[in-house]
Write a protein that holds these residues in place. Sequence first.
Motif, PDB file in Angstrom:
ATOM      1  N   ARG A   1      -3.215  -6.681   0.746  1.00 49.34           N
ATOM      2  CA  ARG A   1      -2.134  -8.356   0.594  1.00 49.34           C
ATOM      3  C   ARG A   1      -3.836  -8.439   2.120  1.00 49.34           C
ATOM      4  O   ARG A   1      -4.279  -9.480   1.730  1.00 49.34           O
TER       5      ARG A   1
ATOM      6  N   ASN B   1      -6.722  -9.046  -6.980  1.00 45.45           N
ATOM      7  CA  ASN B   1      -6.284  -7.884  -5.282  1.00 45.45           C
ATOM      8  C   ASN B   1      -6.255  -7.247  -5.171  1.00 45.45           C
ATOM      9  O   ASN B   1      -7.191  -6.507  -4.842  1.00 45.45           O
TER      10      ASN B   1
ATOM     11  N   GLN C   1       2.652  -5.868  -8.206  1.00 45.63           N
ATOM     12  CA  GLN C   1       2.358  -6.419  -7.359  1.00 45.63           C
ATOM     13  C   GLN C   1       1.323  -7.481  -6.760  1.00 45.63           C
ATOM     14  O   GLN C   1       1.250  -8.466  -6.100  1.00 45.63           O
ATOM     15  N   HIS C   2       0.170  -6.261  -6.946  1.00 48.92           N
ATOM     16  CA  HIS C   2      -0.743  -7.524  -5.791  1.00 48.92           C
ATOM     17  C   HIS C   2      -2.225  -8.008  -7.504  1.00 48.92           C
ATOM     18  O   HIS C   2      -3.604  -8.522  -7.029  1.00 48.92           O
TER      19      HIS C   2
END
Lengths: 411, 297
Positions: A248, A277, A273-274
């Motif tokens: 993050r 990224n 989840q990311h």
Amino acid sequence: MKIFSKILVILSSIAFVLSLISPVTAKVVGDKIVLGAAVSLSGKYSTNGEHTKNGYNMAVQRINDMGGVKVNGKSYKFEIIYYDDESDSSRAAQLAERLIKQDGVEFMLGPYSSGLTKAIAPVTEENQIPMVEANGASRSLFTKGYKYLFAVLSAANQYLEVAIDLAVEKNGGNPINLAMAFEQDAFSQDVRIGVIEAAERTGSKITIDDKLPKELNDMAATLAKVKATKPDVLVVSGHSKGALTAIRQIAEMKVDVPMLAMTHCDASKLAKQHGKNSEYALCAAQWHKTLTYEDSFFGDGMQFDKEFTEIYGYAPPYQAAESAAALLVFKDAFERANSFERSKVRDALAKTDMQTFYGNIKFSDAGQNVAKPMVLFQVRCDGDNCENKVVAPTKWASTKLVHPIPKWSDR
Amino acid sequence: MDFLIFQNPILIVQASLDGLLLGVLFALVAYGMALQWGVMNIINVAQGELVILGGYIAYFLYTAGVHPAFGILVSPIIMYFVGVGMYRTVIFRVVNRDLFISILATFGISILAQQLMNTIFGSDVVIAQSNFGTSFLFDYMVTLPNAKIFSAVVSIFFALIIVLYMKYSKLGRAIRATAQNARAARILGVDTDRVYAATFGINAAICGVAGALIAITFTLHPYVGLPYTVRSFMIVIVAGLGNLPGVAISGIGLGIFEEFSDYLFGTEFRIACVFLLLVIILVYRRFKLSRKREYLK
């Protein structure tokens, strides 16, 4: 009425004392081999505890369906007594005592996590109970001289050594500059030891060595230092929280680093989840479904993945795969020992040398599996769909490592 | 490290801004704690769990396809009722009791909340993506995540609203009166039981906002509430009860101090430095008080 309650109290006390001094011999009941396991079904490890239990159960089912364990010409089925250790190490040790002293279990399967395995190991060792564990990777488990502990997984210090070697190789064999951020817990610090050893071996320089407090969920300072020093590799290990926080904040702060090596990408569902990224993050894992190891029970990794997904409704993380492998090791040892005598089974376990769908298994004198390398995968995205692809060891690589990671301005 | 921060002075700017943004968010949580501590004389050990629960509400919206930033509107409303519910079931029994009893009761609530969140939301670490992007300063040398700027702005906004509400609304006046002297307030017709319930609810709502902001800036897990409790406790101790500007200054100050101690002494000593500062402040205060007493003699 008073006399009646007194008699009742005396009788129940006698029954209680008897239950303590005469354990039921439950190692083999009829045609069943009873194994004991304390796994985390509640508390902070409950998700991984569930993976562990599902891995064990799937292997028990498969082995039993395929004829069970053959000892002395007779076929036996596996059965597991489970207790919930509530993700608490003192509870895990109590339950191990209970399994051994009250339930009469003579063969144990490991719990989830290094911490809980460390709590149980002294109990099994003292009672000379062979334990095959699949989820305790801490190096300290293998330095205490335990004779009855066998781990099917690679030790924590091996997790990211390969990544450092890979970075040096990509740097034309020249030493590299290394930035590290490790959480202050037993597992992550073991991973750190492995990385430091690899750095010393390759003559690499450690420019940042941050130890993240457990309660910290902000890595902004570490990442600002990384931006300022521009290392060749950034290594992060801090369980799922560490992996998710790092990605993050790396994305938010646009930290450019040629290689980002991490642990727990799988457990934290990093790619999901990311998404984009997390692309190009290099992750250490004990197992990946695309590895081409085979056995006669589960076939290969792809088949295990497919069948596990059909039964439990989700793709197996490596915790489930290594747990299933623990049962295969026990079956093999029982058959080679051709006995249920603990010492014979222990000696047979020590001589294990086999291939499973999960990888090769051969134990060192310390009970550590030395036949299986760690795998490294890199998160790669096709549009918004991100997946983990094996990049090392080269023998199983399904794609080529992208190195250096493209700059954020070009992504 | 040879004090990297002095070799790269731009890191001083980065550390100050990071600390400021972090501190503002912590100050919001601490403000909630100061409010209900001041009014009800209860140290809420479950403060962090309320924050995390608020975060899970925002995360729940996120998984349902709603932008997690809307959590700052939905989460406080739900959390207000959670807070009132907690008061009506447990807290009202411990309001006028010994401080130790209230710590024990809220500690129990904290364990229960952790286990419930673990059962309901699972033990995976989760995040909500805001996709707010990044702001750059000084020719890309200082980066500020917009999510953190958003968090700081929202925190200040909510803090201001609460201050104004406390000052001008009828309930706000009743809360202040109860905080000053509950018995006198009761004599003058204030329903202190209702005031306590509302105060606990407002604290939970503040935690709800902070939780929603944490979901988009940090990570959520059922067991990571404690650091928020400890941090807000420290901020309140440093600032003193009923001192709102103090809470803001002490929150921001601690945030900046924490960032700088990371650069100067290493990440592993970051939290230790904050605790050391707390000890120094408490000793200094005691020293000052004892001097005052001597003077009065």
